[in-house]
Design a protein around this motif. Structure first.
Motif, PDB file in Angstrom:
ATOM      1  N   GLN A  89      -2.333  -5.372  -6.772  1.00 43.82           N
ATOM      2  CA  GLN A  89      -1.060  -5.408  -7.482  1.00 43.82           C
ATOM      3  C   GLN A  89       0.002  -6.127  -6.669  1.00 43.82           C
ATOM      4  O   GLN A  89       0.839  -6.853  -7.208  1.00 43.82           O
ATOM      5  CB  GLN A  89      -0.597  -3.971  -7.795  1.00 43.82           C
ATOM      6  CG  GLN A  89      -1.465  -3.216  -8.780  1.00 43.82           C
ATOM      7  CD  GLN A  89      -1.333  -3.755 -10.189  1.00 43.82           C
ATOM      8  OE1 GLN A  89      -0.232  -4.045 -10.656  1.00 43.82           O
ATOM      9  NE2 GLN A  89      -2.444  -3.892 -10.878  1.00 43.82           N
ATOM     10  N   VAL A  90      -0.028  -5.933  -5.338  1.00 44.74           N
ATOM     11  CA  VAL A  90       0.930  -6.614  -4.461  1.00 44.74           C
ATOM     12  C   VAL A  90       0.567  -8.093  -4.324  1.00 44.74           C
ATOM     13  O   VAL A  90       1.455  -8.966  -4.362  1.00 44.74           O
ATOM     14  CB  VAL A  90       0.975  -5.945  -3.069  1.00 44.74           C
ATOM     15  CG1 VAL A  90       1.951  -6.679  -2.159  1.00 44.74           C
ATOM     16  CG2 VAL A  90       1.379  -4.488  -3.194  1.00 44.74           C
ATOM     17  N   LYS A  91      -0.724  -8.398  -4.188  1.00 50.65           N
ATOM     18  CA  LYS A  91      -1.163  -9.783  -4.000  1.00 50.65           C
ATOM     19  C   LYS A  91      -0.791 -10.661  -5.194  1.00 50.65           C
ATOM     20  O   LYS A  91      -0.354 -11.798  -5.029  1.00 50.65           O
ATOM     21  CB  LYS A  91      -2.676  -9.816  -3.769  1.00 50.65           C
ATOM     22  CG  LYS A  91      -3.096  -9.301  -2.405  1.00 50.65           C
ATOM     23  CD  LYS A  91      -4.610  -9.381  -2.253  1.00 50.65           C
ATOM     24  CE  LYS A  91      -5.041  -8.856  -0.882  1.00 50.65           C
ATOM     25  NZ  LYS A  91      -6.526  -8.901  -0.724  1.00 50.65           N
ATOM     26  N   GLY A  96       1.571 -10.119  -7.270  1.00 50.97           N
ATOM     27  CA  GLY A  96       3.016 -10.118  -7.496  1.00 50.97           C
ATOM     28  C   GLY A  96       3.509  -9.194  -8.592  1.00 50.97           C
ATOM     29  O   GLY A  96       4.675  -9.266  -8.996  1.00 50.97           O
ATOM     30  N   LYS A  97       2.647  -8.298  -9.076  1.00 55.09           N
ATOM     31  CA  LYS A  97       3.087  -7.357 -10.115  1.00 55.09           C
ATOM     32  C   LYS A  97       4.016  -6.290  -9.548  1.00 55.09           C
ATOM     33  O   LYS A  97       4.890  -5.782 -10.238  1.00 55.09           O
ATOM     34  CB  LYS A  97       1.873  -6.699 -10.776  1.00 55.09           C
ATOM     35  CG  LYS A  97       1.072  -7.659 -11.641  1.00 55.09           C
ATOM     36  CD  LYS A  97      -0.033  -6.926 -12.399  1.00 55.09           C
ATOM     37  CE  LYS A  97      -0.763  -7.883 -13.332  1.00 55.09           C
ATOM     38  NZ  LYS A  97      -1.847  -7.192 -14.093  1.00 55.09           N
ATOM     39  N   ASP A 135       6.053  -5.103  -5.618  1.00 56.56           N
ATOM     40  CA  ASP A 135       6.423  -5.565  -4.272  1.00 56.56           C
ATOM     41  C   ASP A 135       5.961  -4.606  -3.188  1.00 56.56           C
ATOM     42  O   ASP A 135       6.021  -4.946  -1.999  1.00 56.56           O
ATOM     43  CB  ASP A 135       7.947  -5.731  -4.173  1.00 56.56           C
ATOM     44  CG  ASP A 135       8.449  -6.903  -4.994  1.00 56.56           C
ATOM     45  OD1 ASP A 135       7.683  -7.857  -5.187  1.00 56.56           O
ATOM     46  OD2 ASP A 135       9.608  -6.859  -5.456  1.00 56.56           O
ATOM     47  N   ALA A 140       5.705  -6.838  -0.025  1.00 48.09           N
ATOM     48  CA  ALA A 140       5.802  -8.278  -0.204  1.00 48.09           C
ATOM     49  C   ALA A 140       6.820  -8.850   0.779  1.00 48.09           C
ATOM     50  O   ALA A 140       7.684  -8.131   1.296  1.00 48.09           O
ATOM     51  CB  ALA A 140       6.205  -8.593  -1.646  1.00 48.09           C
ATOM     52  N   ASP A 189       9.372 -10.707   0.375  1.00 47.00           N
ATOM     53  CA  ASP A 189      10.778 -10.723  -0.032  1.00 47.00           C
ATOM     54  C   ASP A 189      11.324  -9.336  -0.353  1.00 47.00           C
ATOM     55  O   ASP A 189      12.442  -9.222  -0.855  1.00 47.00           O
ATOM     56  CB  ASP A 189      10.962 -11.640  -1.243  1.00 47.00           C
ATOM     57  CG  ASP A 189      10.076 -11.231  -2.415  1.00 47.00           C
ATOM     58  OD1 ASP A 189       9.167 -10.399  -2.210  1.00 47.00           O
ATOM     59  OD2 ASP A 189      10.290 -11.748  -3.528  1.00 47.00           O
TER      60      ASP A 189
END
Length: 368
Positions: free
Chosen positions: A80-82, A84-85, A87, A102, A104
């Motif tokens: 989910q993080v990879k 971009g869903k 952070d 993430a 950012d």
């Protein structure tokens, strides 16, 4: 007078579409501008804890109201993080937690501190229980839960550097501002009946009858007032009882302090009706006037962020500013009666001035 009021409400009953549509628009825009802007940070959650520990940990995490936790398998949480869903992903383990963020995401340290606090509390609780004799563990557990529910003392936090800071509630700000703005059109539609009746000579027939003229005025003004007040009360009730907006214990007070604002708008509408000679001009004048009043009065944005001295000076002649001050006073600010006397008196002063000038001009036009 009562018969005139009944006739007005019978006309409203036969054609309530505009009134209902305006109420719905207020609710929709208020929700979109206030509650609709509130978003929670989604977080992917995975866990290798046992069911009891997992339930306890999730219960504590849900107290962090700014985050929305969703449970996944550990590989799926990382995915989910990879993609971009989300952070942030958190992996809960016996020996601690694993935080994946993430690049950012700027609130990682703050979230880490929250997790450290939760873990330390839970680990301390389990350490105390496990260090107790087996036959006393249940008693110790119950005692710890009792202490958590009723602590011996509470710690309060106070920012001494912001004693006079602005108290902000986006939900109430948009609710009060947009409701007070839109109700201007509702009240104007009630006062417009006077313009139409005078234009169609119906007013003359009524005043020639045995009904005193002051009763005719009072019936029409009462109808306009009730039209606006009931709409405000309905919208506030929907958001208080239906949506669950927090009025900080001042819901019933808000229904009282809004009365001088409604009276002021009724008087302002009478003043505009005295200037306008036709229903079309009256509607045009009210439409043109309502938007600047809302902008200058803080219905669209808080006046606290306005830096222009000219704009702030102009805001002091707008009824919406004082209506919002009264509503914020009895809710967010928990103001005393003395603090509310100023906006209350200004609205009453405007009511007397607008009503006096408006009725005098209407009477002179009738004599001419």
């Amino acid at each position: 007078m009562i018969n005139i009021l009944k006739a007005k409400f019978l006309l409203l009953k036969r054609n309530p579409v505009a009134y209902i549509v305006t109420t719905i628009i207020i609710c929709i825009f208020t929700y979109l501008m206030g509650l609709g802007q509130e978003t929670k940070e989604p977080i992917a959650l995975s866990s290798t804890l046992n069911s009891e520990q997992n339930t306890e940990m999730i219960k504590e995490l849900q107290k962090l109201s700014q985050y929305d936790f969703t449970m996944y398998e550990e590989k799926e949480a990382l995915k989910q993080v990879k993609v971009g869903k989300v952070d942030v992903a958190i992996s809960l383990k016996d020996e601690g937690y694993k935080l994946i963020v993430a690049a950012d995401f700027m609130d990682g340290p703050m979230l880490g501190n929250e997790l450290n606090t939760i873990y330390s509390q839970i680990l301390l609780k389990h350490a105390i229980i496990q260090s107790s004799p087996d036959e006393q563990q249940e008693q110790v557990t119950n005692k710890i839960e009792e202490i958590q529910d009723e602590p011996s003392f509470n710690i309060g936090y106070k920012n001494l550097g912001n004693e006079n800071g602005v108290k902000w509630d986006q939900k109430l700000r948009s609710l009060f501002g947009f409701t007070l703005f839109m109700v201007i059109y509702t009240i104007a539609s009630g006062v417009n009946h006077i313009v139409m009746e005078r234009r169609n000579r119906i007013w003359e027939r009524i005043t020639v009858s045995a009904i005193p003229k002051w009763k005719v005025y009072l019936a029409n003004l009462t109808y306009s007032f009730l039209l606006g007040y009931l709409q405000i009360a309905l919208v506030l009730s929907i958001f208080y009882f239906g949506v669950g907006v927090d009025f900080y214990g001042g819901f019933w007070k808000s229904l009282i302090v809004v009365i001088p604002y409604v009276l002021c708008i009724v008087s302002l509408s009478i003043f505009i009706a005295a200037i306008a000679n036709t229903p079309g001009k009256f509607n045009a004048y009210m439409s043109i006037l309502a938007v600047p009043l809302a902008m200058l009065g803080g219905a669209y944005w808080p006046l606290e962020i306005v830096t222009s001295e000219i704009m702030l000076a102009l805001s002091k002649i707008t009824p919406i500013k004082y209506g919002i001050d009264l509503l914020n006073g009895v809710t967010v600010n928990s103001s005393s009666i003395g603090d509310l006397l100023y906006p209350f008196s200004i609205l009453l002063f405007m009511t007397i001035i607008f009503m006096g000038i408006g009725i005098n001009v209407l009477e002179k036009k009738e004599q001419i």
